[in-house]
Design an enzyme around this catalytic site. Structure first.
Site, PDB file in Angstrom:
ATOM      1  N   ASP A   1      -2.888  38.930 -34.319  1.00  0.00           N
ATOM      2  CA  ASP A   1      -4.285  38.982 -34.758  1.00  0.00           C
ATOM      3  C   ASP A   1      -4.544  38.030 -35.925  1.00  0.00           C
ATOM      4  O   ASP A   1      -3.665  37.812 -36.751  1.00  0.00           O
ATOM      5  CB  ASP A   1      -4.580  40.435 -35.175  1.00  0.00           C
ATOM      6  CG  ASP A   1      -6.053  40.702 -35.347  1.00  0.00           C
ATOM      7  OD1 ASP A   1      -6.880  39.870 -34.915  1.00  0.00           O
ATOM      8  OD2 ASP A   1      -6.377  41.743 -35.930  1.00  0.00           O
TER       9      ASP A   1
ATOM     10  N   ASN B   1      -6.265  34.836 -35.597  1.00  0.00           N
ATOM     11  CA  ASN B   1      -6.382  33.410 -35.252  1.00  0.00           C
ATOM     12  C   ASN B   1      -7.788  32.869 -35.529  1.00  0.00           C
ATOM     13  O   ASN B   1      -7.940  31.777 -36.069  1.00  0.00           O
ATOM     14  CB  ASN B   1      -6.033  33.202 -33.782  1.00  0.00           C
ATOM     15  CG  ASN B   1      -4.665  33.741 -33.446  1.00  0.00           C
ATOM     16  OD1 ASN B   1      -3.675  33.316 -34.016  1.00  0.00           O
ATOM     17  ND2 ASN B   1      -4.605  34.704 -32.545  1.00  0.00           N
TER      18      ASN B   1
ATOM     19  N   ARG C   1     -10.068  34.064 -37.594  1.00  0.00           N
ATOM     20  CA  ARG C   1     -10.333  34.029 -39.044  1.00  0.00           C
ATOM     21  C   ARG C   1      -9.607  32.872 -39.728  1.00  0.00           C
ATOM     22  O   ARG C   1     -10.127  32.243 -40.631  1.00  0.00           O
ATOM     23  CB  ARG C   1      -9.893  35.349 -39.691  1.00  0.00           C
ATOM     24  CG  ARG C   1     -11.090  36.177 -40.137  1.00  0.00           C
ATOM     25  CD  ARG C   1     -10.662  37.541 -40.572  1.00  0.00           C
ATOM     26  NE  ARG C   1     -10.044  38.267 -39.456  1.00  0.00           N
ATOM     27  CZ  ARG C   1      -9.241  39.299 -39.615  1.00  0.00           C
ATOM     28  NH1 ARG C   1      -8.925  39.717 -40.834  1.00  0.00           N
ATOM     29  NH2 ARG C   1      -8.734  39.908 -38.566  1.00  0.00           N
ATOM     30  N   TRP C   2      -8.404  32.614 -39.245  1.00  0.00           N
ATOM     31  CA  TRP C   2      -7.619  31.486 -39.784  1.00  0.00           C
ATOM     32  C   TRP C   2      -8.390  30.185 -39.596  1.00  0.00           C
ATOM     33  O   TRP C   2      -8.489  29.358 -40.509  1.00  0.00           O
ATOM     34  CB  TRP C   2      -6.279  31.422 -39.055  1.00  0.00           C
ATOM     35  CG  TRP C   2      -5.355  30.327 -39.496  1.00  0.00           C
ATOM     36  CD1 TRP C   2      -4.400  30.405 -40.475  1.00  0.00           C
ATOM     37  CD2 TRP C   2      -5.282  28.994 -38.960  1.00  0.00           C
ATOM     38  NE1 TRP C   2      -3.737  29.206 -40.578  1.00  0.00           N
ATOM     39  CE2 TRP C   2      -4.257  28.328 -39.664  1.00  0.00           C
ATOM     40  CE3 TRP C   2      -5.964  28.315 -37.958  1.00  0.00           C
ATOM     41  CZ2 TRP C   2      -3.909  26.998 -39.400  1.00  0.00           C
ATOM     42  CZ3 TRP C   2      -5.630  26.987 -37.686  1.00  0.00           C
ATOM     43  CH2 TRP C   2      -4.613  26.344 -38.414  1.00  0.00           C
TER      44      TRP C   2
ATOM     45  N   ARG D   1     -12.613  28.143 -33.390  1.00  0.00           N
ATOM     46  CA  ARG D   1     -11.730  29.295 -33.140  1.00  0.00           C
ATOM     47  C   ARG D   1     -10.538  28.902 -32.261  1.00  0.00           C
ATOM     48  O   ARG D   1      -9.422  29.405 -32.447  1.00  0.00           O
ATOM     49  CB  ARG D   1     -12.514  30.422 -32.458  1.00  0.00           C
ATOM     50  CG  ARG D   1     -13.489  31.132 -33.375  1.00  0.00           C
ATOM     51  CD  ARG D   1     -14.255  32.218 -32.625  1.00  0.00           C
ATOM     52  NE  ARG D   1     -13.403  33.311 -32.156  1.00  0.00           N
ATOM     53  CZ  ARG D   1     -13.006  34.326 -32.913  1.00  0.00           C
ATOM     54  NH1 ARG D   1     -13.351  34.389 -34.186  1.00  0.00           N
ATOM     55  NH2 ARG D   1     -12.244  35.267 -32.411  1.00  0.00           N
TER      56      ARG D   1
ATOM     57  N   HIS E   1      -6.226  29.700 -32.123  1.00  0.00           N
ATOM     58  CA  HIS E   1      -5.369  30.194 -31.041  1.00  0.00           C
ATOM     59  C   HIS E   1      -4.211  29.231 -30.773  1.00  0.00           C
ATOM     60  O   HIS E   1      -3.090  29.650 -30.506  1.00  0.00           O
ATOM     61  CB  HIS E   1      -6.192  30.401 -29.767  1.00  0.00           C
ATOM     62  CG  HIS E   1      -7.259  31.448 -29.911  1.00  0.00           C
ATOM     63  ND1 HIS E   1      -6.998  32.693 -30.438  1.00  0.00           N
ATOM     64  CD2 HIS E   1      -8.580  31.436 -29.627  1.00  0.00           C
ATOM     65  CE1 HIS E   1      -8.115  33.407 -30.453  1.00  0.00           C
ATOM     66  NE2 HIS E   1      -9.095  32.665 -29.973  1.00  0.00           N
TER      67      HIS E   1
ATOM     68  N   THR F   1      -8.429  44.749 -23.642  1.00  0.00           N
ATOM     69  CA  THR F   1      -9.543  44.935 -22.705  1.00  0.00           C
ATOM     70  C   THR F   1     -10.887  44.724 -23.419  1.00  0.00           C
ATOM     71  O   THR F   1     -11.893  44.463 -22.780  1.00  0.00           O
ATOM     72  CB  THR F   1      -9.493  46.342 -22.075  1.00  0.00           C
ATOM     73  OG1 THR F   1      -9.220  47.296 -23.105  1.00  0.00           O
ATOM     74  CG2 THR F   1      -8.384  46.438 -21.044  1.00  0.00           C
TER      75      THR F   1
ATOM     76  N   ASN G   1     -11.408  42.276 -25.558  1.00  0.00           N
ATOM     77  CA  ASN G   1     -11.597  40.847 -25.828  1.00  0.00           C
ATOM     78  C   ASN G   1     -12.540  40.145 -24.835  1.00  0.00           C
ATOM     79  O   ASN G   1     -12.995  39.034 -25.086  1.00  0.00           O
ATOM     80  CB  ASN G   1     -10.255  40.105 -25.855  1.00  0.00           C
ATOM     81  CG  ASN G   1      -9.418  40.469 -27.078  1.00  0.00           C
ATOM     82  OD1 ASN G   1      -8.202  40.378 -27.044  1.00  0.00           O
ATOM     83  ND2 ASN G   1     -10.057  40.887 -28.162  1.00  0.00           N
ATOM     84  N   TRP G   2     -12.860  40.820 -23.731  1.00  0.00           N
ATOM     85  CA  TRP G   2     -13.814  40.240 -22.770  1.00  0.00           C
ATOM     86  C   TRP G   2     -15.191  40.067 -23.406  1.00  0.00           C
ATOM     87  O   TRP G   2     -16.007  39.292 -22.915  1.00  0.00           O
ATOM     88  CB  TRP G   2     -13.948  41.123 -21.525  1.00  0.00           C
ATOM     89  CG  TRP G   2     -12.703  41.188 -20.700  1.00  0.00           C
ATOM     90  CD1 TRP G   2     -11.849  42.249 -20.608  1.00  0.00           C
ATOM     91  CD2 TRP G   2     -12.172  40.177 -19.824  1.00  0.00           C
ATOM     92  NE1 TRP G   2     -10.813  41.955 -19.743  1.00  0.00           N
ATOM     93  CE2 TRP G   2     -10.988  40.693 -19.248  1.00  0.00           C
ATOM     94  CE3 TRP G   2     -12.577  38.870 -19.477  1.00  0.00           C
ATOM     95  CZ2 TRP G   2     -10.205  39.974 -18.357  1.00  0.00           C
ATOM     96  CZ3 TRP G   2     -11.788  38.146 -18.576  1.00  0.00           C
ATOM     97  CH2 TRP G   2     -10.632  38.698 -18.033  1.00  0.00           C
TER      98      TRP G   2
ATOM     99  N   ARG H   1     -15.913  38.709 -26.082  1.00  0.00           N
ATOM    100  CA  ARG H   1     -16.021  37.456 -26.823  1.00  0.00           C
ATOM    101  C   ARG H   1     -16.825  36.422 -26.034  1.00  0.00           C
ATOM    102  O   ARG H   1     -17.020  36.585 -24.833  1.00  0.00           O
ATOM    103  CB  ARG H   1     -14.617  36.919 -27.103  1.00  0.00           C
ATOM    104  CG  ARG H   1     -13.880  37.813 -28.066  1.00  0.00           C
ATOM    105  CD  ARG H   1     -12.558  37.226 -28.417  1.00  0.00           C
ATOM    106  NE  ARG H   1     -11.864  38.075 -29.365  1.00  0.00           N
ATOM    107  CZ  ARG H   1     -10.696  37.781 -29.902  1.00  0.00           C
ATOM    108  NH1 ARG H   1     -10.082  36.657 -29.571  1.00  0.00           N
ATOM    109  NH2 ARG H   1     -10.130  38.583 -30.757  1.00  0.00           N
TER     110      ARG H   1
HETATM  111  C1  V0D Z   1      -3.671  33.220 -28.292  1.00  0.00           C
HETATM  112  C2  V0D Z   1      -1.504  33.605 -30.323  1.00  0.00           C
HETATM  113  C3  V0D Z   1       0.878  33.170 -24.794  1.00  0.00           C
HETATM  114  C4  V0D Z   1      -2.411  34.708 -29.944  1.00  0.00           C
HETATM  115  C5  V0D Z   1      -0.649  33.096 -29.181  1.00  0.00           C
HETATM  116  C6  V0D Z   1      -5.078  35.306 -23.217  1.00  0.00           C
HETATM  117  C7  V0D Z   1      -3.674  34.414 -29.194  1.00  0.00           C
HETATM  118  C8  V0D Z   1      -1.428  32.259 -28.193  1.00  0.00           C
HETATM  119  C9  V0D Z   1       0.324  34.010 -23.870  1.00  0.00           C
HETATM  120  C10 V0D Z   1       0.965  34.554 -22.663  1.00  0.00           C
HETATM  121  C11 V0D Z   1      -2.247  33.657 -26.286  1.00  0.00           C
HETATM  122  C12 V0D Z   1       0.467  35.676 -22.022  1.00  0.00           C
HETATM  123  C13 V0D Z   1       1.086  36.193 -20.892  1.00  0.00           C
HETATM  124  C14 V0D Z   1       2.212  35.593 -20.419  1.00  0.00           C
HETATM  125  C15 V0D Z   1       2.732  34.481 -21.025  1.00  0.00           C
HETATM  126  C16 V0D Z   1       2.107  33.969 -22.156  1.00  0.00           C
HETATM  127  C17 V0D Z   1      -0.949  34.261 -24.369  1.00  0.00           C
HETATM  128  C18 V0D Z   1      -3.056  35.115 -24.584  1.00  0.00           C
HETATM  129  C19 V0D Z   1      -3.256  34.458 -25.757  1.00  0.00           C
HETATM  130  C20 V0D Z   1      -4.131  35.990 -24.044  1.00  0.00           C
HETATM  131  F1  V0D Z   1       2.831  36.096 -19.336  1.00  0.00           F
HETATM  132  N1  V0D Z   1       0.028  32.916 -25.786  1.00  0.00           N
HETATM  133  N2  V0D Z   1      -1.102  33.561 -25.547  1.00  0.00           N
HETATM  134  N3  V0D Z   1      -1.929  35.035 -23.886  1.00  0.00           N
HETATM  135  N4  V0D Z   1      -2.440  33.022 -27.504  1.00  0.00           N
END
Ligand code: V0D
Length: 252
Positions: A30, A32, A34-35, A43, A47, A76, A78-79, A81
């Site tokens: 959590d 990202n 705000r950062w 935004r 991420h 669930t 986050n949809w 957004r």
């Molecule tokens: C964004 C920081 C890997 C947090 C990390 C959509 C937020 C990067 C995955 C990932 C996200 C998910 C499933 C999987 C393999 C990789 C990921 C999301 C966001 C949610 F099987 N990074 N990541 N999924 N971020």
């Protein structure tokens, strides 16, 4: 990326490895957005930056010998957004796996994903399916992504599945125990988390592993996920090891 483990970290790792490691660590990624906002960036770049933290923490967990690492990637809720942000987020699993899958295979990591995966875009589902397939025989660390996950709906799904078994006559109500109930959760077969880390200053669990976290040690920091580094992770584990876990009983 510049590899670095400084002297302080080496000492901390030494201390950590002398004691019992948490078997299962769960993390809410959590802060990202705000950062990015703090830096006047979109935004999306938060991420992207959070992705680097993810890689660093996966690497560190593997090196320490943590058995299960669960990462809360998308809830669930986050949809709600903006559409463009959801679209961007949905591409991240593909991007992550494209770059990292071979590395994860080489490190003997098993990839799991839990949540309502059927609602995800087809290509996101495909990428996750491939990652599970390609790592299914791996016996090292379990890397578990909570994706389109909500704990209340997980519990309701378990209740419904059990009800169906009772209706069919396959199960008697007296047989419904904690042990049986757990078999119907997404985390079936995994140990409960020992440690839950939530960065970014929020002091909540937010619909994450509600059943499983009954005895989990909670560790909070105001550091935002993209700024969360190996040293913070090591500190969380070290703090965890200093705590006394009682599971409701008294000290003997
Ligand atoms: C964004 C920081 C890997 C947090 C990390 C959509 C937020 C990067 C995955 C990932 C996200 C998910 C499933 C999987 C393999 C990789 C990921 C999301 C966001 C949610 F099987 N990074 N990541 N999924 N971020």
């Amino acid at each position: 990326m510049i590899e670095q483990t400084n002297q302080k970290e080496v000492e901390l790792i030494d201390l950590i490895l002398k004691k019992k490691l948490p078997e299962h660590v769960a993390v809410i990624m959590d802060g990202n957005g705000r950062w990015a906002k703090k830096r006047g960036l979109p935004r999306i770049s938060g991420h992207k930056s959070g992705m680097n933290t993810l890689k660093e923490i996966v690497k560190c967990s593997g090196e320490l010998g943590i058995r299960v690492l669960t990462l809360y990637a998308f809830s669930t809720e986050n949809w709600k957004r903006p559409r463009w942000e959801v679209d961007f987020l949905m591409r991240l699993p593909e991007e992550y796996l494209q770059k990292e899958l071979q590395n994860l295979i080489d490190k003997n990591i098993l990839i799991k994903a839990m949540g309502d995966l059927e609602q995800l875009p087809h290509r996101t589902q495909k990428a996750i399916k491939k990652a599970r397939e390609d790592t299914k025989n791996n016996s090292g660390m379990i890397l578990n992504f909570a994706f389109n996950y909500g704990s209340r709906s997980e519990i309701l799904f378990a209740v419904k599945s059990i009800s169906i078994e009772v209706t069919k006559g396959n199960l008697r109500p007296e047989e419904i125990s904690e042990k049986l109930f757990e078999k119907y959760l997404y985390t079936s077969g995994l140990p409960d988390p020992d440690l839950l880390i939530r960065p970014s200053g929020e002091l909540r669990i937010s619909n994450f592993l509600l059943w499983q976290a009954a005895y989990t040690e909670l560790w909070f920091t105001r550091v935002l996920w993209p700024d969360f580094k190996k040293k913070h992770f090591l500190k969380a584990i070290h703090d965890y090891q200093k705590r006394e876990r009682r599971y409701g009983s008294i000290r003997i």
